[in-house]
Design a protein around this motif. Structure first.
Motif, PDB file in Angstrom:
ATOM      1  N   SER A  78      65.865  94.021   7.022  1.00 51.20           N
ATOM      2  CA  SER A  78      66.426  94.295   5.861  1.00 51.20           C
ATOM      3  C   SER A  78      66.153  95.211   5.217  1.00 51.20           C
ATOM      4  O   SER A  78      66.731  95.629   3.903  1.00 51.20           O
ATOM      5  N   THR A  79      65.468  96.267   5.766  1.00 51.28           N
ATOM      6  CA  THR A  79      65.068  97.477   4.932  1.00 51.28           C
ATOM      7  C   THR A  79      66.104  98.634   5.258  1.00 51.28           C
ATOM      8  O   THR A  79      66.997  98.571   6.065  1.00 51.28           O
ATOM      9  N   LEU A  80      66.074  99.533   4.251  1.00 50.60           N
ATOM     10  CA  LEU A  80      67.145 100.644   4.343  1.00 50.60           C
ATOM     11  C   LEU A  80      66.684 101.672   5.693  1.00 50.60           C
ATOM     12  O   LEU A  80      67.624 102.139   6.587  1.00 50.60           O
ATOM     13  N   LEU A  81      65.471 101.724   6.186  1.00 52.59           N
ATOM     14  CA  LEU A  81      65.051 102.466   7.160  1.00 52.59           C
ATOM     15  C   LEU A  81      65.773 101.984   8.464  1.00 52.59           C
ATOM     16  O   LEU A  81      66.221 102.625   9.308  1.00 52.59           O
ATOM     17  N   TYR A  82      65.558 100.592   8.362  1.00 58.21           N
ATOM     18  CA  TYR A  82      66.086  99.932   9.802  1.00 58.21           C
ATOM     19  C   TYR A  82      67.568 100.071   9.795  1.00 58.21           C
ATOM     20  O   TYR A  82      68.072 100.468  11.068  1.00 58.21           O
ATOM     21  N   LYS A  83      68.346 100.085   8.692  1.00 61.62           N
ATOM     22  CA  LYS A  83      70.027 100.326   8.917  1.00 61.62           C
ATOM     23  C   LYS A  83      69.936 101.739   9.060  1.00 61.62           C
ATOM     24  O   LYS A  83      71.080 102.192   9.822  1.00 61.62           O
ATOM     25  N   HIS A  84      69.112 102.616   8.637  1.00 64.02           N
ATOM     26  CA  HIS A  84      69.422 104.139   8.846  1.00 64.02           C
ATOM     27  C   HIS A  84      69.160 104.584  10.212  1.00 64.02           C
ATOM     28  O   HIS A  84      69.881 105.234  10.781  1.00 64.02           O
ATOM     29  N   ALA A  85      68.267 103.771  11.047  1.00 63.02           N
ATOM     30  CA  ALA A  85      67.935 103.947  12.254  1.00 63.02           C
ATOM     31  C   ALA A  85      69.435 103.721  13.126  1.00 63.02           C
ATOM     32  O   ALA A  85      69.741 104.583  14.015  1.00 63.02           O
ATOM     33  N   PHE A  86      69.956 102.584  12.880  1.00 68.16           N
ATOM     34  CA  PHE A  86      71.049 102.088  13.623  1.00 68.16           C
ATOM     35  C   PHE A  86      72.206 103.000  13.285  1.00 68.16           C
ATOM     36  O   PHE A  86      73.092 103.338  14.130  1.00 68.16           O
ATOM     37  N   THR A  87      72.558 103.553  12.078  1.00 63.44           N
ATOM     38  CA  THR A  87      73.416 104.531  11.741  1.00 63.44           C
ATOM     39  C   THR A  87      73.131 105.822  12.597  1.00 63.44           C
ATOM     40  O   THR A  87      74.366 106.300  12.937  1.00 63.44           O
ATOM     41  N   THR A  88      71.862 106.220  12.566  1.00 68.35           N
ATOM     42  CA  THR A  88      71.406 107.435  12.973  1.00 68.35           C
ATOM     43  C   THR A  88      71.954 107.387  14.561  1.00 68.35           C
ATOM     44  O   THR A  88      72.272 108.271  15.259  1.00 68.35           O
ATOM     45  N   ARG A  89      71.172 106.395  15.198  1.00 64.21           N
ATOM     46  CA  ARG A  89      71.435 106.274  16.696  1.00 64.21           C
ATOM     47  C   ARG A  89      72.063 104.896  17.136  1.00 64.21           C
ATOM     48  O   ARG A  89      71.525 103.939  17.242  1.00 64.21           O
ATOM     49  N   PRO A  90      73.510 104.719  17.143  1.00 61.47           N
ATOM     50  CA  PRO A  90      74.199 103.555  17.265  1.00 61.47           C
ATOM     51  C   PRO A  90      73.901 102.966  18.715  1.00 61.47           C
ATOM     52  O   PRO A  90      74.184 101.717  18.969  1.00 61.47           O
ATOM     53  N   ALA A  91      73.352 103.792  19.781  1.00 64.24           N
ATOM     54  CA  ALA A  91      73.289 103.195  20.961  1.00 64.24           C
ATOM     55  C   ALA A  91      71.766 102.418  21.147  1.00 64.24           C
ATOM     56  O   ALA A  91      71.482 101.894  22.033  1.00 64.24           O
ATOM     57  N   LEU A  92      71.026 102.429  20.037  1.00 58.69           N
ATOM     58  CA  LEU A  92      69.759 101.357  19.819  1.00 58.69           C
ATOM     59  C   LEU A  92      70.354 100.119  20.137  1.00 58.69           C
ATOM     60  O   LEU A  92      71.424  99.513  19.902  1.00 58.69           O
ATOM     61  N   ASN A  93      69.754  99.277  20.904  1.00 56.49           N
ATOM     62  CA  ASN A  93      69.980  97.995  21.361  1.00 56.49           C
ATOM     63  C   ASN A  93      69.982  97.037  19.970  1.00 56.49           C
ATOM     64  O   ASN A  93      69.068  97.239  19.199  1.00 56.49           O
ATOM     65  N   SER A  94      70.851  96.153  19.886  1.00 56.02           N
ATOM     66  CA  SER A  94      71.114  95.256  18.655  1.00 56.02           C
ATOM     67  C   SER A  94      69.809  94.505  18.434  1.00 56.02           C
ATOM     68  O   SER A  94      69.610  94.177  17.261  1.00 56.02           O
ATOM     69  N   ALA A  95      68.902  94.152  19.404  1.00 59.12           N
ATOM     70  CA  ALA A  95      67.799  93.468  19.070  1.00 59.12           C
ATOM     71  C   ALA A  95      66.490  94.356  19.007  1.00 59.12           C
ATOM     72  O   ALA A  95      65.471  93.839  18.784  1.00 59.12           O
ATOM     73  N   ALA A  96      66.650  95.607  18.863  1.00 62.51           N
ATOM     74  CA  ALA A  96      65.491  96.444  18.732  1.00 62.51           C
ATOM     75  C   ALA A  96      64.627  96.428  17.647  1.00 62.51           C
ATOM     76  O   ALA A  96      65.325  96.368  16.483  1.00 62.51           O
ATOM     77  N   PHE A 136      62.193 106.237   2.589  1.00 63.14           N
ATOM     78  CA  PHE A 136      62.167 104.850   2.985  1.00 63.14           C
ATOM     79  C   PHE A 136      60.895 103.843   2.810  1.00 63.14           C
ATOM     80  O   PHE A 136      59.805 104.303   3.053  1.00 63.14           O
ATOM     81  N   THR A 137      61.143 102.695   2.662  1.00 63.43           N
ATOM     82  CA  THR A 137      60.059 101.681   2.868  1.00 63.43           C
ATOM     83  C   THR A 137      59.731 101.087   4.139  1.00 63.43           C
ATOM     84  O   THR A 137      60.726 100.711   4.809  1.00 63.43           O
ATOM     85  N   TYR A 138      58.577 101.098   4.434  1.00 60.57           N
ATOM     86  CA  TYR A 138      58.240 100.388   5.794  1.00 60.57           C
ATOM     87  C   TYR A 138      56.709  99.998   5.634  1.00 60.57           C
ATOM     88  O   TYR A 138      56.048 100.199   4.797  1.00 60.57           O
ATOM     89  N   THR A 139      56.345  99.049   6.667  1.00 61.14           N
ATOM     90  CA  THR A 139      54.944  98.743   6.675  1.00 61.14           C
ATOM     91  C   THR A 139      53.953  99.804   6.995  1.00 61.14           C
ATOM     92  O   THR A 139      54.154 100.137   8.178  1.00 61.14           O
ATOM     93  N   THR A 140      53.311 100.291   6.233  1.00 65.56           N
ATOM     94  CA  THR A 140      52.390 101.523   6.410  1.00 65.56           C
ATOM     95  C   THR A 140      51.359 101.218   7.266  1.00 65.56           C
ATOM     96  O   THR A 140      50.415 102.029   7.481  1.00 65.56           O
TER      97      THR A 140
END
Length: 511
Positions: A348-366, A336-340
């Motif tokens: 807007s990154t795929l890693l961001y979306k992946h995190a919420f897919t993996t852990r739906p309990a994440l706060n929406s503003a996290a 994934f792409t992220y600020t290194t």
């Protein structure tokens, strides 16, 4: 010190003395209820012990971050360690451990204040419970619990304000002030050897009283004989009494089998079969945004988590085998792409979306960061949960290290690591054939993996005499520049906090 001991808050919930709706951990200070009345009966004394438990999850010194034992875990165990990454450049003095010699700092004072607050209350119970009316068994159990708390506090203080044993000249360097009565007069520091002698004595007496009482606890948040065994094992390991550490680690975990994988993934906020001791936490007993879980739980709505999620070090994460369930407790950024430079993954990154897919309990503003932790979660918002203090997994690791230090048969050490990692189901592919220094390194590695985020990191590195070595992304790590430092064992007063000025100003015999 005098101020602490002149303002003891014995915490009690006695229906005959106070009118209240709740029956658990209600409080009343001794300036409202006399000591004689608090210890009039064994039932009252039992409620005073409940107060010691409550003190471990209270707010102190008007600071939102000082939340009892959770603060010790984060600010003194996790933040300054080697494997806990957090993008807080303004916290560099704490994270880089440069406040150790700042005797006017509230961060230097907090552990001293907090632990002696508990010690003062425990002393009152120890000194007065025998005079209470009631069953001898109940009084023995209450006294044993107070002794266990006192031993724990002295141990924590000795690790923070005392030298590591290797630097103590066989225990001759200063330890802590051994307040074991209700006096508030000047008193010198005991040697480190005498500090451990007192810890052992308290635990020996506690264990004998637990046995004579024949009673059992009713809640995981209460201390009992297994807790006393576990504290004994920790103290002995730190004191380098390895035979004692091995013995008590085995006793401590008796009756506490390792948790299942499902329990391991449940957020470390609800007691399970592996938990030997914890602090109670629920909506009716919470510090809201000031609680431990509001600073670390990945699903918390608190800004301290949403803006700066806590991360495992990249180097430690990369050492977790792909077949190990503990690897899934952190956000893998591979591919994934992220600020290194910071680890941040924009919305807007795929890693961001992946995190919420993996852990739906994440706060929406996290915010989402590479390697962010999913191990610790809150049961309720903004940061409600039961805070673990001792698990049987730690006892396996203590036994393994103690056996190694005694040159016990290598197979015995290897088998303990296999039991922890393979037989438990954490990693059914795990094997261990290592010997020599590589075997010790394996024990250290799995202490880092197994106990990550639970407040052990800095304490272990100090005990081992190992350097902190954090790196930026460009060098293989994931720390921001101001926190990517190397701290050698001889730096910062050898990692030893100096006594706070608030102590030495009022206790002229302390140095």
């Amino acid at each position: 010190m005098k101020r602490i001991f002149k303002n003891i808050l014995i915490v009690t919930a006695v229906s005959a003395m106070v009118s209240c709706k709740k029956s658990y951990l209600d409080t009343a200070p001794t300036d409202a209820i006399s000591t004689a009345m608090v210890f009039q009966t064994a039932d009252n004394a039992s409620m005073a012990v409940n107060g010691l438990a409550k003190m471990m999850t209270q707010q102190y010194l008007s600071q939102q971050g000082f939340n009892g034992e959770g603060t010790i875990k984060n600010y003194y165990g996790n933040y300054p360690g080697n494997h806990f990454s957090i993008n807080l450049s303004g916290w560099a003095p704490i994270i880089n451990a440069t406040y150790n010699e700042n005797t006017t700092s509230i961060y230097c004072y907090y552990p001293w204040y907090y632990y002696y607050k508990i010690i003062g209350n425990a002393n009152a119970i120890i000194l007065h419970v025998d005079k209470a009316t009631g069953a001898a068994a109940q009084k023995d159990f209450v006294k044993a619990q107070a002794l266990t708390y006192r031993a724990y506090c002295f141990l924590m203080l000795s690790q923070l304000y005392g030298n590591r044993w290797d630097d103590s000249q066989s225990g001759s360097t200063p330890g802590v002030v051994l307040r074991i009565d209700e006096s508030a007069g000047d008193q010198p520091r005991a040697t480190l050897a005498d500090t451990y002698k007192q810890i052992y004595a308290d635990l020996d007496q506690a264990i004998a009283l637990y046995k004579s009482s024949g009673l059992k606890r009713t809640k995981n948040s209460e201390v009992d004989i297994n807790v006393a065994y576990a504290i004994y094992a920790r103290a002995a390991l730190t004191r380098q009494d390895y035979a004692i550490a091995e013995d008590y680690a085995v006793k401590a975990r008796d009756g506490y089998p390792l948790m299942t994988n499902a329990e391991y993934n449940a957020g470390f906020s609800t007691p399970n079969r592996e938990w030997i001791w914890s602090s109670y936490g629920a909506l009716d007993e919470t510090l809201h945004f000031y609680s431990y879980f509001a600073y670390i739980a990945y699903n918390s709505s608190a800004s301290a988590v949403r803006t700066t999620p806590k991360m495992i070090s990249r180097e430690l994460y990369n050492k977790i085998p792909a077949t190990d369930i503990r690897r899934s407790l952190f956000l893998d950024p591979t591919g994934f792409t992220y600020t290194t430079s910071t680890g941040n993954a924009g919305s807007s990154t795929l890693l961001y979306k992946h995190a919420f897919t993996t852990r739906p309990a994440l706060n929406s503003a996290a915010s989402v960061y590479a390697y962010m932790q999913f191990k610790i979660a809150a049961n309720d918002q903004p940061g409600v949960g039961n805070l673990n203090h001792i698990r049987s997994a730690e006892m396996y690791l203590i036994e393994a290290e103690a056996k190694y230090r005694q040159n016990k048969p290598v197979a015995e050490v290897q088998n303990l690591l296999v039991a922890l990692n393979n037989t438990s189901g954490r990693n059914t592919s795990y094997t261990c054939t290592l010997t020599g220094t590589a075997l010790l390194d394996e024990i250290k590695l799995y202490r880092g993996i197994e106990l990550w985020g639970e407040g052990f990191d800095w304490f272990d590195m100090k005990r081992w005499n190992d350097p902190i070595n954090r790196k930026v992304y460009a060098n293989g790590g994931n720390f921001i520049t101001s926190l990517a430092v190397t701290i050698t064992p001889d730096a910062n007063n050898k990692w030893t906090w100096k006594l706070p000025l608030k102590e030495t100003d009022f206790n002229t015999l302390a140095d």
